[in-house]
Design a protein around this motif. Structure first.
Motif, mmCIF file in Angstrom:
data_model
loop_
_atom_site.group_PDB
_atom_site.id
_atom_site.type_symbol
_atom_site.label_atom_id
_atom_site.label_comp_id
_atom_site.label_asym_id
_atom_site.label_seq_id
_atom_site.Cartn_x
_atom_site.Cartn_y
_atom_site.Cartn_z
ATOM 1 N N ILE A 1 0.861 -1.182 0.000
ATOM 2 C CA ILE A 1 0.000 0.000 0.000
ATOM 3 C C ILE A 1 0.897 1.232 0.000
ATOM 4 C CG2 ILE A 1 -1.757 1.305 1.278
ATOM 5 C CD1 ILE A 1 -2.599 -1.309 2.620
ATOM 6 N N ALA B 1 -2.463 10.529 -4.624
ATOM 7 C CA ALA B 1 -2.892 9.156 -4.333
ATOM 8 C C ALA B 1 -3.616 8.540 -5.530
ATOM 9 C CB ALA B 1 -3.803 9.136 -3.105
ATOM 10 N N LYS C 1 -2.251 5.107 -7.446
ATOM 11 C CA LYS C 1 -3.095 3.921 -7.615
ATOM 12 C C LYS C 1 -3.234 3.557 -9.089
ATOM 13 C CE LYS C 1 -7.558 1.837 -6.705
ATOM 14 N NZ LYS C 1 -8.858 1.898 -6.014
ATOM 15 N N GLN C 2 -3.489 4.552 -9.928
ATOM 16 C CA GLN C 2 -3.685 4.274 -11.346
ATOM 17 C C GLN C 2 -2.435 3.690 -11.983
ATOM 18 O OE1 GLN C 2 -6.018 6.959 -13.908
ATOM 19 N NE2 GLN C 2 -4.186 7.186 -15.158
ATOM 20 N N THR D 1 0.189 2.076 -10.464
ATOM 21 C CA THR D 1 0.736 0.850 -9.875
ATOM 22 C C THR D 1 -0.276 -0.268 -9.721
ATOM 23 O OG1 THR D 1 0.253 1.501 -7.584
ATOM 24 C CG2 THR D 1 2.373 2.223 -8.512
ATOM 25 N N LYS E 1 -1.788 -0.632 -7.074
ATOM 26 C CA LYS E 1 -1.749 -0.897 -5.635
ATOM 27 C C LYS E 1 -2.748 0.003 -4.906
ATOM 28 C CE LYS E 1 1.637 -3.907 -5.496
ATOM 29 N NZ LYS E 1 1.439 -5.280 -4.966
ATOM 30 N N PRO E 2 -3.307 -0.461 -3.786
ATOM 31 C CA PRO E 2 -4.159 0.416 -2.981
ATOM 32 C C PRO E 2 -3.372 1.622 -2.471
ATOM 33 C CG PRO E 2 -4.349 -1.872 -2.268
ATOM 34 C CD PRO E 2 -3.188 -1.813 -3.197
ATOM 35 N N THR E 3 -4.071 2.730 -2.312
ATOM 36 C CA THR E 3 -3.424 3.928 -1.782
ATOM 37 C C THR E 3 -4.225 4.521 -0.636
ATOM 38 O OG1 THR E 3 -4.485 5.342 -3.457
ATOM 39 C CG2 THR E 3 -2.260 4.552 -3.940
ATOM 40 N N GLN F 1 -13.318 5.522 -6.580
ATOM 41 C CA GLN F 1 -12.204 4.604 -6.349
ATOM 42 C C GLN F 1 -10.881 5.165 -6.863
ATOM 43 O OE1 GLN F 1 -13.109 0.446 -7.258
ATOM 44 N NE2 GLN F 1 -15.291 0.917 -7.225
ATOM 45 N N PHE G 1 -8.773 6.445 -4.880
ATOM 46 C CA PHE G 1 -7.898 5.916 -3.837
ATOM 47 C C PHE G 1 -8.763 5.030 -2.958
ATOM 48 C CE2 PHE G 1 -8.879 10.454 -3.244
ATOM 49 C CZ PHE G 1 -9.799 10.378 -2.218
ATOM 50 N N ASP G 2 -8.138 4.346 -1.999
ATOM 51 C CA ASP G 2 -8.852 3.314 -1.247
ATOM 52 C C ASP G 2 -9.135 3.678 0.202
ATOM 53 O OD1 ASP G 2 -8.642 0.789 -3.203
ATOM 54 O OD2 ASP G 2 -6.789 1.942 -3.293
#
Length: 346
Positions: free
Chosen positions: A236, A257, A261-262, A264, A266-268, A305, A307-308
């Motif tokens: 994260i 953030a 996220k876009q 990688t 991965k959640p941010t 969405q 970011f998370d």
């Protein structure tokens, strides 16, 4: 933000591997200097427990330093080494878990007193291993993951930033090459904790001494910068900006953030003056504090969405029940972030 429906996106569960959170709120790490001789006492455990009792999804502790001569230059900042400090953290974990919360320590090194050129490769290897030892201790103590502090001009960020890293060996060079130290830290921590223990990395463009600083100038550069960190094992990214509502690059409304996220997958975690009328720097420049702000600009980004997770700092510092009050629509009861509120921190 007139009713609980408006903030519903904040209160959806989040799961990533072994990390399962009841909602999308995160307590941002905030240095307090309340741990005499580096040892967090019962008051520190009670401080975090109050936030857990009031519904914070994930608590990230204040920065807690590794065992290295330069790791701390502030009095009464907690250690993450030594029997007394680690026993204190074990009590913090116990109290937070008893209240139904989840917690990760922020593992920190404040930075080279001059610049990172002064460290030999041998000393760097030793620092990397101290991060790994801290990660292993966090897992042993029952924490729910770790966060590595790679933002705001501290040690990991000093390696990232051209102004503080002009090394000519493998730790210096291009903005991609300057990720080498951070990648080695992440890899060593991953080896210490195994494949399933969450590793969060906090990053920022800005520095404590330069709000306009940029590690990278474009989304394409950011993609290249992040790739070695993803490969090293970051789960994260905790993306720090001064103002969450500001776009990171021209031509897109995505904030930092959102871009991470876009790029990688991965959640941010998004952080940057959430719940405050002004940005966090206002308090330090004027001492005036900040009133409570609407979350109207935040919720659509979360619903989309971009970011998370959403980290709340000073608003939650002033009011330990901030999350509970938001979830119940009791916004008129929020305690504003003011100098007066900070005098009675609880």
């Amino acid at each position: 933000m007139s009713n609980t429906q408006t903030v519903q996106a904040l209160f959806r569960p989040f799961t990533l591997g072994t990390l399962s959170l009841s909602n999308r709120t995160v307590m941002a790490p905030m240095t307090r200097q309340k741990s005499p001789n580096g040892v967090p006492g019962p008051d520190v455990a009670a401080y975090y427990r109050r936030r857990a009792e009031n519904g914070v999804g994930l608590i990230v502790t204040e920065g807690t330093v590794i065992n290295h001569a330069d790791s701390s230059n502030q009095k009464d900042v907690p250690f993450f080494y030594g029997e007394a400090a680690l026993n204190g953290w074990a009590n913090v974990v116990s109290e937070v878990h008893a209240a139904g919360g989840k917690i990760v320590p922020q593992i920190w090194h404040m930075g080279a007193r001059g610049n990172v050129n002064e460290y030999s490769e041998e000393e760097i290897a030793g620092i990397v291993q101290e991060f790994a030892k801290a990660a292993a201790e966090a897992k042993r103590l029952g924490f729910d993951g770790i966060e590595l502090h790679g933002a705001h001009g501290y040690l990991i960020d000093q390696f990232f930033w051209e102004k503080t890293n002009q090394r000519t060996d493998r730790y210096g060079g291009s903005f991609v090459d300057r990720t080498t130290f951070a990648a080695e830290v992440v890899k060593a921590c991953r080896e210490a904790v195994g494949p399933d223990f969450p590793i969060i990395l906090r990053i920022s463009q800005w520095k404590g001494i330069d709000y306009s600083a940029k590690l990278v100038q474009s989304a394409e550069e950011l993609k290249q910068f992040l790739a070695p960190l993803v490969e090293a094992g970051v789960d994260i990214f905790h993306c720090s900006t001064r103002r969450f509502w500001e776009p990171e690059f021209e031509g897109s409304e995505l904030n930092f953030a959102g871009w991470v996220k876009q790029l990688t997958g991965k959640p941010t975690i998004m952080v940057g003056s959430v719940g405050l009328e002004g940005d966090v720097s206002t308090f330090f420049s004027t001492g005036s504090g900040s009133g409570n702000a609407s979350l109207d600009g935040l919720i659509p980004k979360l619903e989309n969405q971009e970011f998370d997770l959403v980290a709340i700092g000073r608003a939650l510092l002033a009011d330990p029940a901030w999350v509970k009050k938001i979830s119940e629509g009791r916004v008129e009861e929020l305690i504003p972030f003011t100098p007066e509120a900070l005098q009675t921190l609880h």
